[in-house]
Motif scaffolding. Sequence first.
Motif, PDB file in Angstrom:
ATOM      1  N   LEU A 234     -23.884  27.484 -36.869  1.00 60.68           N
ATOM      2  CA  LEU A 234     -24.523  28.169 -35.747  1.00 60.68           C
ATOM      3  C   LEU A 234     -23.865  29.522 -35.476  1.00 60.68           C
ATOM      4  CD1 LEU A 234     -25.271  25.327 -33.155  1.00 60.68           C
ATOM      5  CD2 LEU A 234     -26.866  26.554 -34.629  1.00 60.68           C
ATOM      6  N   ILE A 235     -22.544  29.589 -35.609  1.00 61.77           N
ATOM      7  CA  ILE A 235     -21.853  30.866 -35.423  1.00 61.77           C
ATOM      8  C   ILE A 235     -22.343  31.876 -36.458  1.00 61.77           C
ATOM      9  CG2 ILE A 235     -19.626  32.028 -35.561  1.00 61.77           C
ATOM     10  CD1 ILE A 235     -19.938  30.452 -33.028  1.00 61.77           C
ATOM     11  N   LEU A 236     -22.460  31.432 -37.698  1.00 58.37           N
ATOM     12  CA  LEU A 236     -22.950  32.315 -38.757  1.00 58.37           C
ATOM     13  C   LEU A 236     -24.395  32.728 -38.499  1.00 58.37           C
ATOM     14  CD1 LEU A 236     -22.386  33.663 -41.486  1.00 58.37           C
ATOM     15  CD2 LEU A 236     -23.188  31.573 -42.600  1.00 58.37           C
ATOM     16  N   LEU A 237     -25.210  31.803 -37.986  1.00 58.82           N
ATOM     17  CA  LEU A 237     -26.600  32.117 -37.676  1.00 58.82           C
ATOM     18  C   LEU A 237     -26.699  33.197 -36.610  1.00 58.82           C
ATOM     19  CD1 LEU A 237     -29.660  31.529 -37.873  1.00 58.82           C
ATOM     20  CD2 LEU A 237     -29.325  29.755 -36.140  1.00 58.82           C
ATOM     21  N   ILE A 238     -25.911  33.054 -35.538  1.00 56.25           N
ATOM     22  CA  ILE A 238     -25.939  34.050 -34.461  1.00 56.25           C
ATOM     23  C   ILE A 238     -25.508  35.411 -34.991  1.00 56.25           C
ATOM     24  CG2 ILE A 238     -24.923  34.704 -32.248  1.00 56.25           C
ATOM     25  CD1 ILE A 238     -24.660  31.725 -31.607  1.00 56.25           C
ATOM     26  N   ALA A 239     -24.421  35.437 -35.771  1.00 49.29           N
ATOM     27  CA  ALA A 239     -23.928  36.704 -36.313  1.00 49.29           C
ATOM     28  C   ALA A 239     -24.957  37.346 -37.238  1.00 49.29           C
ATOM     29  CB  ALA A 239     -22.616  36.462 -37.056  1.00 49.29           C
ATOM     30  N   TYR A 240     -25.585  36.544 -38.075  1.00 45.71           N
ATOM     31  CA  TYR A 240     -26.583  37.077 -39.014  1.00 45.71           C
ATOM     32  C   TYR A 240     -27.806  37.619 -38.288  1.00 45.71           C
ATOM     33  CZ  TYR A 240     -30.488  36.984 -42.278  1.00 45.71           C
ATOM     34  OH  TYR A 240     -31.614  37.313 -42.990  1.00 45.71           O
ATOM     35  N   VAL A 241     -28.318  36.843 -37.333  1.00 47.15           N
ATOM     36  CA  VAL A 241     -29.559  37.210 -36.650  1.00 47.15           C
ATOM     37  C   VAL A 241     -29.413  38.515 -35.875  1.00 47.15           C
ATOM     38  CG1 VAL A 241     -31.009  36.533 -34.691  1.00 47.15           C
ATOM     39  CG2 VAL A 241     -30.583  34.913 -36.528  1.00 47.15           C
ATOM     40  N   PHE A 242     -28.231  38.744 -35.284  1.00 50.20           N
ATOM     41  CA  PHE A 242     -28.053  39.943 -34.468  1.00 50.20           C
ATOM     42  C   PHE A 242     -27.371  41.087 -35.213  1.00 50.20           C
ATOM     43  CE2 PHE A 242     -28.669  36.891 -30.956  1.00 50.20           C
ATOM     44  CZ  PHE A 242     -29.627  37.593 -30.235  1.00 50.20           C
ATOM     45  N   SER A 243     -27.179  40.945 -36.509  1.00 49.47           N
ATOM     46  CA  SER A 243     -26.570  42.036 -37.271  1.00 49.47           C
ATOM     47  C   SER A 243     -27.442  42.390 -38.469  1.00 49.47           C
ATOM     48  CB  SER A 243     -25.159  41.655 -37.711  1.00 49.47           C
ATOM     49  OG  SER A 243     -25.177  40.464 -38.485  1.00 49.47           O
TER      50      SER A 243
ATOM     51  N   ALA B 110     -23.968  38.441 -27.930  1.00 46.36           N
ATOM     52  CA  ALA B 110     -24.404  38.850 -29.265  1.00 46.36           C
ATOM     53  C   ALA B 110     -25.469  39.941 -29.190  1.00 46.36           C
ATOM     54  CB  ALA B 110     -24.936  37.642 -30.024  1.00 46.36           C
ATOM     55  N   ALA B 111     -26.406  39.834 -28.224  1.00 43.59           N
ATOM     56  CA  ALA B 111     -27.468  40.829 -28.094  1.00 43.59           C
ATOM     57  C   ALA B 111     -26.917  42.191 -27.679  1.00 43.59           C
ATOM     58  CB  ALA B 111     -28.508  40.352 -27.085  1.00 43.59           C
ATOM     59  N   VAL B 112     -25.983  42.200 -26.725  1.00 39.21           N
ATOM     60  CA  VAL B 112     -25.395  43.467 -26.272  1.00 39.21           C
ATOM     61  C   VAL B 112     -24.600  44.119 -27.397  1.00 39.21           C
ATOM     62  CG1 VAL B 112     -23.734  44.499 -24.682  1.00 39.21           C
ATOM     63  CG2 VAL B 112     -25.359  42.812 -23.840  1.00 39.21           C
ATOM     64  N   LEU B 113     -23.820  43.314 -28.125  1.00 35.67           N
ATOM     65  CA  LEU B 113     -23.079  43.862 -29.258  1.00 35.67           C
ATOM     66  C   LEU B 113     -24.033  44.404 -30.323  1.00 35.67           C
ATOM     67  CD1 LEU B 113     -20.202  41.243 -29.692  1.00 35.67           C
ATOM     68  CD2 LEU B 113     -20.005  43.593 -28.861  1.00 35.67           C
ATOM     69  N   SER B 114     -25.151  43.728 -30.515  1.00 35.48           N
ATOM     70  CA  SER B 114     -26.134  44.196 -31.489  1.00 35.48           C
ATOM     71  C   SER B 114     -26.724  45.539 -31.068  1.00 35.48           C
ATOM     72  CB  SER B 114     -27.243  43.159 -31.653  1.00 35.48           C
ATOM     73  OG  SER B 114     -28.190  43.576 -32.606  1.00 35.48           O
TER      74      SER B 114
ATOM     75  N   THR C 193     -35.249  35.387 -27.829  1.00 37.87           N
ATOM     76  CA  THR C 193     -36.167  34.269 -27.591  1.00 37.87           C
ATOM     77  C   THR C 193     -35.931  33.147 -28.593  1.00 37.87           C
ATOM     78  OG1 THR C 193     -37.863  35.764 -26.707  1.00 37.87           O
ATOM     79  CG2 THR C 193     -38.595  33.599 -27.464  1.00 37.87           C
ATOM     80  N   ILE C 194     -35.841  33.489 -29.857  1.00 40.26           N
ATOM     81  CA  ILE C 194     -35.699  32.471 -30.902  1.00 40.26           C
ATOM     82  C   ILE C 194     -34.425  31.672 -30.730  1.00 40.26           C
ATOM     83  CG2 ILE C 194     -35.407  32.129 -33.384  1.00 40.26           C
ATOM     84  CD1 ILE C 194     -37.217  34.576 -33.797  1.00 40.26           C
ATOM     85  N   LEU C 195     -33.301  32.368 -30.563  1.00 37.60           N
ATOM     86  CA  LEU C 195     -32.025  31.657 -30.474  1.00 37.60           C
ATOM     87  C   LEU C 195     -31.875  30.908 -29.158  1.00 37.60           C
ATOM     88  CD1 LEU C 195     -29.353  33.941 -32.156  1.00 37.60           C
ATOM     89  CD2 LEU C 195     -30.450  31.898 -33.014  1.00 37.60           C
ATOM     90  N   SER C 196     -32.480  31.401 -28.090  1.00 41.10           N
ATOM     91  CA  SER C 196     -32.398  30.683 -26.818  1.00 41.10           C
ATOM     92  C   SER C 196     -33.029  29.303 -26.932  1.00 41.10           C
ATOM     93  CB  SER C 196     -33.089  31.482 -25.711  1.00 41.10           C
ATOM     94  OG  SER C 196     -32.454  32.711 -25.499  1.00 41.10           O
ATOM     95  N   VAL C 197     -34.167  29.239 -27.590  1.00 43.62           N
ATOM     96  CA  VAL C 197     -34.833  27.950 -27.784  1.00 43.62           C
ATOM     97  C   VAL C 197     -34.051  27.081 -28.756  1.00 43.62           C
ATOM     98  CG1 VAL C 197     -36.915  26.826 -28.661  1.00 43.62           C
ATOM     99  CG2 VAL C 197     -37.114  28.854 -27.216  1.00 43.62           C
ATOM    100  N   LEU C 198     -33.636  27.670 -29.880  1.00 42.58           N
ATOM    101  CA  LEU C 198     -32.988  26.880 -30.922  1.00 42.58           C
ATOM    102  C   LEU C 198     -31.618  26.364 -30.506  1.00 42.58           C
ATOM    103  CD1 LEU C 198     -33.898  28.853 -34.184  1.00 42.58           C
ATOM    104  CD2 LEU C 198     -35.010  26.849 -33.193  1.00 42.58           C
TER     105      LEU C 198
ATOM    106  N   ALA D 253     -23.439  33.132 -24.955  1.00 42.31           N
ATOM    107  CA  ALA D 253     -23.253  33.504 -26.361  1.00 42.31           C
ATOM    108  C   ALA D 253     -24.359  34.440 -26.832  1.00 42.31           C
ATOM    109  CB  ALA D 253     -23.214  32.240 -27.221  1.00 42.31           C
ATOM    110  N   ILE D 254     -25.595  34.159 -26.409  1.00 42.50           N
ATOM    111  CA  ILE D 254     -26.728  34.986 -26.838  1.00 42.50           C
ATOM    112  C   ILE D 254     -26.657  36.379 -26.229  1.00 42.50           C
ATOM    113  CG2 ILE D 254     -29.229  35.212 -26.680  1.00 42.50           C
ATOM    114  CD1 ILE D 254     -29.342  32.130 -26.855  1.00 42.50           C
ATOM    115  N   ILE D 255     -26.323  36.466 -24.946  1.00 44.84           N
ATOM    116  CA  ILE D 255     -26.254  37.771 -24.282  1.00 44.84           C
ATOM    117  C   ILE D 255     -25.157  38.633 -24.897  1.00 44.84           C
ATOM    118  CG2 ILE D 255     -25.642  38.911 -22.122  1.00 44.84           C
ATOM    119  CD1 ILE D 255     -27.139  36.741 -20.647  1.00 44.84           C
TER     120      ILE D 255
END
Length: 375
Positions: free
Chosen positions: A25-34, A236-240, A188-193, A232-234
Amino acid sequence: MMQWLSNIFRLGLKELRSLYADPVLILLIAYVFSFAVYAVATGAKLEVINASVAYVDLDRSDLTGRIIGAILPPEFDTPQEIAASDLDRVMDNGDYVFVLSFPPRFEADVISGMLPEVQLNVDATAMVQAGNGSVFLQEIITAEITKFVARDDTSTSLPIDLVVTAQFNPNLQSTWFSSVMQVINNITILSVLLTGAALIREREHGTIEHLLVMPVSPSEIMLAKIWANGLAIILAAVLSLWLVVQGILAVPVAGSIPLFVAGTVLYLVSVTGLGILLATFTTSMPQFGLLALPVLVIMNLLSGSTTPMESIPNWLQTAMQVSPSTHFVAFSQAILYRGAGFETVWSNMLVMVGLSAVFFIIALIRFRQTMAADH
């Protein structure tokens, strides 16, 4: 109240530790927002770039040479001449997006005012390039013919002086649009998942039974999952937005990031509640994925992030008002693209508050029923 807040905080810390212990999941978040944001922004181009052009010149006059010479990069590749007998073959093979065909005596007929035809064949399977590119080619042909007839290379003799001012994206770059929209869609996607996966993980690991015997309420469990995964999502989104969108892609963000974060918090309550609601109808991650997929596709495609809401049928526009993603996209676009302040987006925020309350209550009722059945 203090005990209630303390329970939510401690349960949220448990969620963060559980998320930290899951490298996938950590890798997924990093990948999705980078990388995913960068790849979509630089790979999916909406403007016409390097479109292939061929031409059949049966006139070989000065006018046809001027028109061909005006078709230039970066919108178009250098036009390639083909024989008239090859026209159908190259179109069938998809060798060129555009093929121009000039008839014999084209220049002479233009001079004599006989309105000769120029055929523009377009491979419309390349939809974006076909639509925009054909308009550009029509403008090029019209401008060159007008200058040729008027014998004036500096003026097209238009009766008006049309001044076009592109606001908020002066160079009409698709990267400015797609990068920011990708960040918004990923929220939206990661919030649900993530929230749905958190509940499924509790069941698969057997820790849901531990929660059932603890002196905590379903609302505390839900709010803990919401704030932990939402945090975690916020982040990641701000850093993105800072590192990828503004830093690497050099896309300016016009509005207030804190105001965007405030609206995102309101939105996350509803969309994470939706994730928990979907998870209560499933018992495994594959089932949850199959159930969440069509919901996410509808929310993203019909929210206004991919196509303008005005392009959607009226009845569907009305139906999509119950989706929090529709209001979040409008809210985000107003702030991040147009630099809107609170006085502009407060109505979107108010609607998101109402929808968040509705989604949270529905998810809480369903979650209580599920926990009672498990118990």
